[in-house]
Write a protein that holds these residues in place. Structure first.
Motif, short mmCIF file in Angstrom:
data_model
loop_
_atom_site.label_atom_id
_atom_site.label_comp_id
_atom_site.label_asym_id
_atom_site.label_seq_id
_atom_site.Cartn_x
_atom_site.Cartn_y
_atom_site.Cartn_z
N PHE A 36 0.98 -1.29 0.33
CA PHE A 36 0.13 0.00 -0.09
C PHE A 36 0.85 1.25 -0.07
O PHE A 36 0.55 2.32 -0.73
CB PHE A 36 -0.87 -0.31 1.21
N ARG A 37 1.98 1.27 0.67
CA ARG A 37 2.81 2.50 0.55
C ARG A 37 3.48 2.49 -0.70
O ARG A 37 3.65 3.96 -1.18
CB ARG A 37 3.97 2.14 1.72
N ARG A 38 3.64 1.48 -1.27
CA ARG A 38 4.31 1.77 -2.85
C ARG A 38 3.38 2.10 -3.86
O ARG A 38 3.66 2.96 -4.68
CB ARG A 38 5.03 0.31 -3.01
N GLN A 39 2.20 1.60 -3.63
CA GLN A 39 1.37 1.75 -4.64
C GLN A 39 0.08 2.47 -4.54
O GLN A 39 -0.60 2.97 -5.40
CB GLN A 39 0.72 0.15 -5.31
N GLY A 40 -0.62 2.74 -3.13
CA GLY A 40 -1.50 3.49 -2.76
C GLY A 40 -2.61 2.75 -2.71
O GLY A 40 -2.44 1.08 -3.19
N PHE A 41 -3.84 3.05 -2.47
CA PHE A 41 -4.89 2.06 -2.32
C PHE A 41 -5.55 1.65 -3.77
O PHE A 41 -5.97 0.49 -3.75
CB PHE A 41 -6.09 2.85 -1.58
N ALA A 42 -5.97 2.83 -4.47
CA ALA A 42 -6.70 2.37 -5.81
C ALA A 42 -5.87 1.45 -6.45
O ALA A 42 -6.42 0.68 -7.31
CB ALA A 42 -6.97 3.81 -6.33
N LYS A 67 -10.63 -5.04 1.43
CA LYS A 67 -9.42 -4.15 1.06
C LYS A 67 -9.24 -3.15 2.05
O LYS A 67 -8.16 -2.70 2.39
CB LYS A 67 -9.30 -4.04 -0.57
N ARG A 68 -10.48 -2.39 1.97
CA ARG A 68 -10.45 -1.12 2.88
C ARG A 68 -10.07 -1.41 4.15
O ARG A 68 -9.15 -0.72 4.97
CB ARG A 68 -11.86 -0.50 2.81
N GLU A 69 -10.73 -2.34 5.02
CA GLU A 69 -10.22 -2.91 6.15
C GLU A 69 -8.76 -3.24 6.39
O GLU A 69 -8.03 -2.75 7.30
CB GLU A 69 -11.06 -4.16 6.64
N LEU A 70 -8.25 -3.78 5.39
CA LEU A 70 -6.73 -4.23 5.30
C LEU A 70 -6.06 -2.96 5.30
O LEU A 70 -5.00 -2.73 5.82
CB LEU A 70 -6.41 -5.16 4.29
N TYR A 71 -6.47 -2.00 4.28
CA TYR A 71 -5.91 -0.76 4.06
C TYR A 71 -5.57 0.15 5.48
O TYR A 71 -4.60 0.53 6.00
CB TYR A 71 -6.50 0.12 3.09
N ILE A 72 -6.93 0.25 6.21
CA ILE A 72 -6.90 0.82 7.31
C ILE A 72 -5.83 0.27 8.65
O ILE A 72 -5.33 0.71 9.45
CB ILE A 72 -8.17 1.02 8.13
N THR A 126 0.01 8.61 0.77
CA THR A 126 -1.08 7.78 0.44
C THR A 126 -2.30 7.93 1.18
O THR A 126 -3.39 8.07 0.53
CB THR A 126 -0.85 6.07 0.97
N ALA A 127 -2.57 8.01 2.34
CA ALA A 127 -3.56 8.10 3.20
C ALA A 127 -4.16 9.56 3.04
O ALA A 127 -5.43 9.69 2.91
CB ALA A 127 -3.47 7.97 4.62
N ALA A 128 -3.51 10.60 2.55
CA ALA A 128 -4.03 11.89 2.30
C ALA A 128 -5.08 11.83 1.14
O ALA A 128 -6.07 12.64 1.01
CB ALA A 128 -2.93 12.84 2.21
N SER A 129 -4.53 10.99 0.19
CA SER A 129 -5.44 10.90 -1.07
C SER A 129 -6.72 10.27 -0.69
O SER A 129 -7.90 10.84 -1.35
CB SER A 129 -4.90 10.11 -1.99
N GLU A 130 -6.81 9.34 -0.02
CA GLU A 130 -8.10 8.59 0.67
C GLU A 130 -8.83 9.26 1.51
O GLU A 130 -10.00 9.13 1.69
CB GLU A 130 -7.58 7.08 1.02
N ALA A 131 -8.27 10.31 2.17
CA ALA A 131 -8.88 11.19 3.22
C ALA A 131 -10.04 11.91 2.45
O ALA A 131 -11.02 12.40 3.08
CB ALA A 131 -8.05 12.00 3.94
N VAL A 132 -9.84 12.15 1.25
CA VAL A 132 -10.71 13.03 0.49
C VAL A 132 -12.24 12.41 0.70
O VAL A 132 -13.29 13.16 0.85
CB VAL A 132 -10.40 13.30 -0.74
N GLY A 133 -12.24 11.35 0.71
CA GLY A 133 -13.59 10.67 0.39
C GLY A 133 -13.97 9.42 1.41
O GLY A 133 -15.21 9.08 1.23
N ASP A 134 -13.04 9.41 2.23
CA ASP A 134 -13.40 8.30 3.42
C ASP A 134 -13.39 9.04 4.78
O ASP A 134 -12.15 9.32 5.06
CB ASP A 134 -12.32 7.33 3.19
#
Length: 214
Positions: A36-42, A67-72, A126-134
């Motif tokens: 996730f750190r290397r590729q991001g969530f999406a 996948k979302r739970e694993l990301y968190i 990574t997380a800052a990008s997902e923070a927009v919609g989650d």
């Protein structure tokens, strides 16, 4: 022809135990975190996660959820490890310049690590990008940013009380500047700026915050 009699079947035959887990959850989580750190969530697919962790999809779901739970969970693991790497530096007694130098050096060690290249900061990259919609991830990101600001503010308050900073120094403002420097070197490290150049940025920022060395 007389048939041989068979022994009666057991009334309650023993149940077979399921196949034991062939993976260590903490190791698998670390592999997912790296990915996730290397590729991001999406950009990270379940197939990618299965290959990285050595677990098939049902096993992944059973151990970590979707996948979302694993990301968190991966982000939580990252924050715990980052906190553990710096907590003693914030706690120990030392001159403010030395403390800042050690904090930023520890951050660079984290950001520049990675088998395939620098991975930067999970929060910023990574997380800052997902923070927009989650909302849940956004709350985690804000909590992480606030935690860092508070730690730096405490550092500058102690330095001010000890006379290392002038009476006019604003610990909260200096803390935000220190945090902004952390975020800047995180982004630049991901872009593969050299450690030498990143250390020059850190030195300049410290000089601004606490004064240049005489």
């Amino acid at each position: 022809m007389v048939q041989k009699s068979r022994p009666p079947a057991a009334a309650n035959p023993p149940k077979r135990r399921g196949r034991p887990r062939a993976y260590e959850p903490e190791v698998a989580l670390g592999k997912a975190l790296d990915l996730f750190r290397r590729q991001g969530f999406a950009a990270t697919s379940l197939d990618d996660l299965s290959e990285a962790t050595g677990m098939n999809r049902p096993s992944l779901y059973g151990a970590f959820g979707d996948k979302r739970e694993l990301y968190i969970k991966s982000y939580q693991r990252y924050r715990e490890e980052a906190r553990a790497s710096m907590v003693e530096i914030f706690r120990q007694e030392m001159p403010v310049r030395q403390r800042l130098e050690r904090i930023f050096a520890s951050a660079l060690n984290i950001y520049l690590s990675g088998e395939t290249g620098p991975r930067g900061c999970f929060t910023v990259v990574t997380a800052a990008s997902e923070a927009v919609g989650d909302p849940e991830i956004r709350a985690m990101v804000l909590d992480g940013l606030t935690e860092l600001d508070k730690a730096f503010a405490s550092c500058f308050r102690r330095a001010k009380e000890k006379g290392e900073l002038p009476a006019s120094a604003d610990p909260a403002a200096l803390a935000q500047l220190a945090s902004a420097t952390v975020h800047s070197i995180a982004i630049r490290s991901r872009a593969r700026v050299s450690r030498k150049d990143l250390e020059a940025i850190v030195k300049g920022a410290i000089d601004v915050m606490v004064g240049a060395k005489p």
